[in-house]
Structure formats: C-alpha cells, structure tokens
Design a protein around this motif. Structure first.
Motif: not given
Length: 338
Positions: A137-148
């Motif tokens: 129901t939402v439309h992504p503009i930007g995505m941030v993935f952090r895997r540390l």
C-alpha cells in the motif's frame, strides 16, 4: 503422509543447525550427514542420532532431499553431484562461488528436472514478510539496507559482498521486482585481501534508489532496512524483530491569544511480528516444495540473478572501475588484525 528422507552435506555450525531443524519437522526423517571431516561428521551424527555417510554418493543413495552447507567454493560441485542423482537440494547462500557456477547448477536442475532452493533466509524472516505486506500500500522512493558484523564471526571464505551484502541484493530486487539499471559501489579491504567494507548505491528502472551498507569490521551486529515512501517512513529491524511506521506529519500553528506555537503531528505504528524461527520456516518450505513439486520462493533462478548482480559489483570493485577501489590504502599493522 510419506516420510521424506533428508540429508545434510557439510555439518559445520550452519549445517548442524539444519540437522536440528530437520529433526523437529513432522514427516521428515534426518537420514544422515556427510562432511569432508570424518570426525566432525561422526560427532554430529551421534548428537542427532543419525548416520555419518563415508561418501557423498552413499548419502545421495539414501535421501530424497539434502541441504548443502559446505564452503562456498564447493557448492557447485556438490549440488550438481546430488542433482544428477535426482536429489532435491537447498543450497546455502551464496549459491556458488561465481555466476558461471550458478548457471551450471541451473542447467543441471533443468536437465534433470530436480528442485533447487537457495538459502536466502531473510526471505523467511517474519519481519520481512510483514514488511512486504506493508509495501503493498506504499510506494518506495528510497531504501537503505544495513548489514554489519564483527570480523571474528564472519564467513571468511568469501568477501563481504558474497558473505553479507548478497542477502540485501536479493531483498532489494525482490521488493522492487527486478534488477537495478545502475550501480555505484565503493569498498575497502581492512583485515584481508578481500573487500571487508562496502557501500553500494543502486538505481532501478522505476526510479527507486537503494543504498546498501555491508561490513564485517563493525563491532555490532546490525540487520536493518529503512524505507522512505511517499506515504510513510518505515524502519524494519530484522535482528530484533520489529517494524515501526511513521505516517506523514502535519504542521500545526496555534496562538489562542498567546505567542504563536508550532508542533508536528504525526502517526507512529508498531507492527506486531509473529514469533517464528526463519530457518525453520525456510526448511519447512523446502520440504513442502519437494513433496508438492511447487516452485520454491527462492528458486535457482533467483539465486542466479543475485549472483550475477554480485559479480557485476565485485568486478567494479576489484578491477579499478570504482572511485574508492582506485585509492591506495595504508597497510594494516599486524597487531591490528583480529
């Protein structure tokens, strides 16, 4: 329901976890294990009351399906050997050491009509499952993935791209529905001759932007996704099992015969996450697909797509086509190495 005979190839820490879960699944019999280290195979077999097979071929003759949790460099060889004997396989990520090897696995699966699932376990994380529902129901503009992760607990038979970032490459493409059109990677070698820290910006054909951080030199384990959408900002903590949604805010000005005051009004939602072990969900799905012939949620083609993207990123990083990779780095003193 016919009992499904399963085996585990490679019984290090991850392979032993597969043994534990298989023993708990209804209608599944852990028929045996195989490991290049005979002593380790016997130790795990005794712990889970099963058989340690002396060869891979001996195990293949006694199982319907098997998990492959061997070192990455052996995935293709082991998978193809099992596929050629009609054994369905779940291959731990990364699918193979190269895209060429991943293609060979896909071709063997097609030729023999054998089911292959790739172990991108985050697809079965209940947090990610709930996140996908939210994104309907939402439309992504930007995505941030952090895997540390800390260096000491990382898989050091692969670089940080294949060890850690590969998870989020798969998730980003799954969320958007296809591969990116542009890549901008930078990375550094810290404690090894391979990339230990990498940052990647990706642009997708629909305009979505994803930024991925992967580190195996961070003294804190982090698994986090942040999504900025037109309708909301979403934080998903894959490790601590939580999702927070911030809806749009409204500026409110009041005076009430007093000096003008300002405040932001907004909605914050915390999403309840079902309690379930991702590995148990993943292996149950694998078993169900073997029984029914249904296509796995993460098929060999999904694994190949992720490997092809990872290989593009690694070529940019290691062959001097990325700005950061052209920078010389100071040597790391021996006493600073883990």
């Amino acid at each position: 329901m016919k009992t499904l005979r399963v085996g585990v190839v490679g019984v290090g820490s991850m392979g032993e976890r597969h043994c534990r879960v298989y023993q708990s699944l209804r209608g599944v019999h852990l028929a045996g294990v195989y490991d290049a280290c005979w002593e380790r195979a016997h130790e795990v077999a005794a712990r889970y009351e099963t058989v340690a097979f002396p060869t891979l071929e001996a195990l293949a003759a006694e199982v319907d399906a098997a998990s492959i949790a061997t070192p990455t460099q052996t995935h293709a060889e082991v998978a193809i050997a099992l596929i050629e004997r009609g054994v369905a396989v779940l291959i731990e990520k990364p699918m193979a050491a190269s895209a060429l090897e991943a293609m060979a696995i896909c071709e063997a699966a097609r030729r023999h009509g054998v089911l292959v699932q790739v172990g991108h376990i985050e697809r079965f994380n209940p947090v990610y499952t709930e996140l996908k529902v939210l994104l309907e129901t939402v439309h992504p503009i930007g995505m941030v993935f952090r895997r540390l992760s800390p260096y000491a607990v990382s898989n050091q038979d692969a670089d940080v791209i294949l060890d850690l970032m590969v998870h989020d490459l798969d998730l980003a493409m799954d969320l958007v529905g296809g591969p990116p059109s542009r890549l901008y990677p930078i990375g550094r070698q810290i404690f090894s001759d391979a990339m230990d820290y990498a940052v990647l910006a990706m642009e997708f054909p629909g305009g979505e932007i994803a930024t991925l951080f992967a580190s195996r030199v961070t003294e804190q384990k982090v698994r986090f996704i942040e999504i900025t959408a037109a309708e909301a900002y979403i934080e998903a903590d894959l490790l601590n099992k939580g999702i927070t949604v911030y809806r749009y805010t409204i500026p409110v000005y009041t005076n009430d015969n007093q000096p003008v005051k300002y405040r932001q009004e907004g909605w914050m939602e915390r999403i309840g996450i079902p309690m379930a072990e991702p590995l148990a969900l993943e292996l149950q799905h694998f078993v169900d697909c073997v029984r029914t012939g249904r296509r796995p949620l993460v098929s060999e083609q999904d694994g190949l797509r992720t490997m092809q993207l990872a290989e593009r990123i690694r070529l940019l990083l290691y062959h001097g086509l990325s700005p950061m990779s052209r920078l010389s780095r100071p040597p790391v003193p021996a006493e600073a190495r883990p």
